[in-house]
Design a protein around this motif. Structure first.
Motif, PDB file in Angstrom:
ATOM      1  N   ILE A 159      34.010  32.155  -9.197  1.00 47.95           N
ATOM      2  CA  ILE A 159      33.687  31.612 -10.341  1.00 47.95           C
ATOM      3  C   ILE A 159      32.186  31.333 -10.644  1.00 47.95           C
ATOM      4  O   ILE A 159      31.682  31.757 -11.501  1.00 47.95           O
ATOM      5  CB  ILE A 159      34.256  29.781 -10.288  1.00 47.95           C
ATOM      6  CG1 ILE A 159      35.676  30.060 -10.438  1.00 47.95           C
ATOM      7  CG2 ILE A 159      33.394  29.267 -11.255  1.00 47.95           C
ATOM      8  CD1 ILE A 159      36.347  28.509 -10.317  1.00 47.95           C
ATOM      9  N   GLU A 168      35.972  33.226 -20.666  1.00 47.16           N
ATOM     10  CA  GLU A 168      35.355  32.798 -19.318  1.00 47.16           C
ATOM     11  C   GLU A 168      36.513  33.000 -18.322  1.00 47.16           C
ATOM     12  O   GLU A 168      36.587  33.301 -17.012  1.00 47.16           O
ATOM     13  CB  GLU A 168      34.792  31.452 -19.068  1.00 47.16           C
ATOM     14  CG  GLU A 168      33.520  31.457 -19.714  1.00 47.16           C
ATOM     15  CD  GLU A 168      32.965  30.085 -19.776  1.00 47.16           C
ATOM     16  OE1 GLU A 168      33.458  28.974 -19.387  1.00 47.16           O
ATOM     17  OE2 GLU A 168      31.506  29.926 -20.048  1.00 47.16           O
ATOM     18  N   VAL A 225      36.849  35.180 -14.658  1.00 48.60           N
ATOM     19  CA  VAL A 225      37.036  34.524 -13.798  1.00 48.60           C
ATOM     20  C   VAL A 225      38.354  35.211 -12.912  1.00 48.60           C
ATOM     21  O   VAL A 225      38.352  35.421 -11.584  1.00 48.60           O
ATOM     22  CB  VAL A 225      37.197  32.865 -13.723  1.00 48.60           C
ATOM     23  CG1 VAL A 225      37.770  32.507 -12.274  1.00 48.60           C
ATOM     24  CG2 VAL A 225      35.827  32.527 -13.737  1.00 48.60           C
ATOM     25  N   LYS A 278      37.708  38.514 -11.636  1.00 50.24           N
ATOM     26  CA  LYS A 278      36.780  38.338 -10.333  1.00 50.24           C
ATOM     27  C   LYS A 278      37.655  37.925  -9.208  1.00 50.24           C
ATOM     28  O   LYS A 278      37.552  38.350  -8.059  1.00 50.24           O
ATOM     29  CB  LYS A 278      35.677  37.328 -10.542  1.00 50.24           C
ATOM     30  CG  LYS A 278      34.547  37.756 -11.537  1.00 50.24           C
ATOM     31  CD  LYS A 278      33.910  38.944 -10.986  1.00 50.24           C
ATOM     32  CE  LYS A 278      32.727  39.437 -11.800  1.00 50.24           C
ATOM     33  NZ  LYS A 278      32.113  40.691 -11.584  1.00 50.24           N
TER      34      LYS A 278
END
Length: 170
Positions: free
Chosen positions: A14, A53, A57, A60
Motif C-alpha cells: 500500500i 487506487e 494496490v 502491487k
C-alpha cells in the motif's frame, strides 16, 4: 546496519514510501501477514477508497506475492517456517530494503484485546525488540490502553522511524 521495523506485508504494497526509505531498512513480516495477501488479492471488498487506487494496490499485492513465490525466496521462507520464531534469510527488494519472514506464533498472550495477526505483530516486536510500524490509529490506541511494551510508529512518521535508531520500550 539497516533499521529494523515490524509491519504487515500489506503495508509494503500500500505504501510506496516503505520501498524508498532514506536509509537501509529491514522489515520483519509475520508469515500470516503474507498469507493474508492472498486473501486480500482475491477479495471483492475494496482495499482503497477509489477504484483506481484499489486496482493499483491489488496489482502491487500480486507483484509482491509473485516475488515471494520465486524459487530462491520461497526456499528462504519455507526454511524459516520449520522452526517457531525463526527468521528467513533476507529477501532483497532493493539496495535499501530487505524483508525477513518471521514464523511468529499467536500464543494468546495478549488475551482477547487483539486479533491473531495483531498479536503476532506485537509479539514479534517484543521478541526482536523492534519497533512496530502501522497505519491503524485505532489499533495504536488499543496498544497504548493495554500498555503493551512495544514502540509504535504511525506510517506518517515513517522517515522519523528510519532515522531514529534507538529502541526503548514504552
Amino acid at each position: 546496519m539497516p533499521r529494523t521495523l515490524v509491519t504487515e506485508a500489506v503495508m509494503i504494497a500500500i505504501y510506496g514510501q516503505l520501498l524508498a526509505p532514506s536509509a537501509p531498512v529491514e522489515y520483519l513480516l509475520p508469515y500470516t501477514t503474507v498469507v493474508e495477501l492472498y486473501e486480500l488479492q482475491t477479495s471483492l471488498d475494496p482495499l482503497m477508497e477509489s477504484k483506481h487506487e484499489d486496482q493499483h494496490v491489488k496489482k502491487k499485492i500480486s507483484q509482491l506475492l509473485q516475488y515471494f513465490e520465486e524459487p530462491l525466496n520461497q526456499k528462504k521462507i519455507r526454511r524459516a517456517l520449520q522452526v517457531p520464531w525463526a527468521l528467513s534469510s533476507p529477501i532483497l527488494l532493493s539496495d535499501l530494503v530487505s524483508i525477513r519472514i518471521v514464523n511468529a506464533l499467536d500464543t494468546a498472550a495478549l488475551g482477547d484485546s487483539f486479533d491473531p495477526i495483531e498479536t503476532e505483530l506485537l509479539l514479534t516486536s517484543q521478541r526482536f525488540k523492534t519497533p512496530l510500524l502501522t497505519d491503524q490509529v485505532e489499533w495504536i490506541s488499543r496498544i497504548l490502553e493495554a500498555k503493551v511494551p512495544v514502540q509504535i510508529y504511525d506510517i506518517d512518521d515513517f522517515e522519523y522511524a528510519v532515522e531514529n535508531n534507538d529502541f526503548t520500550e514504552s
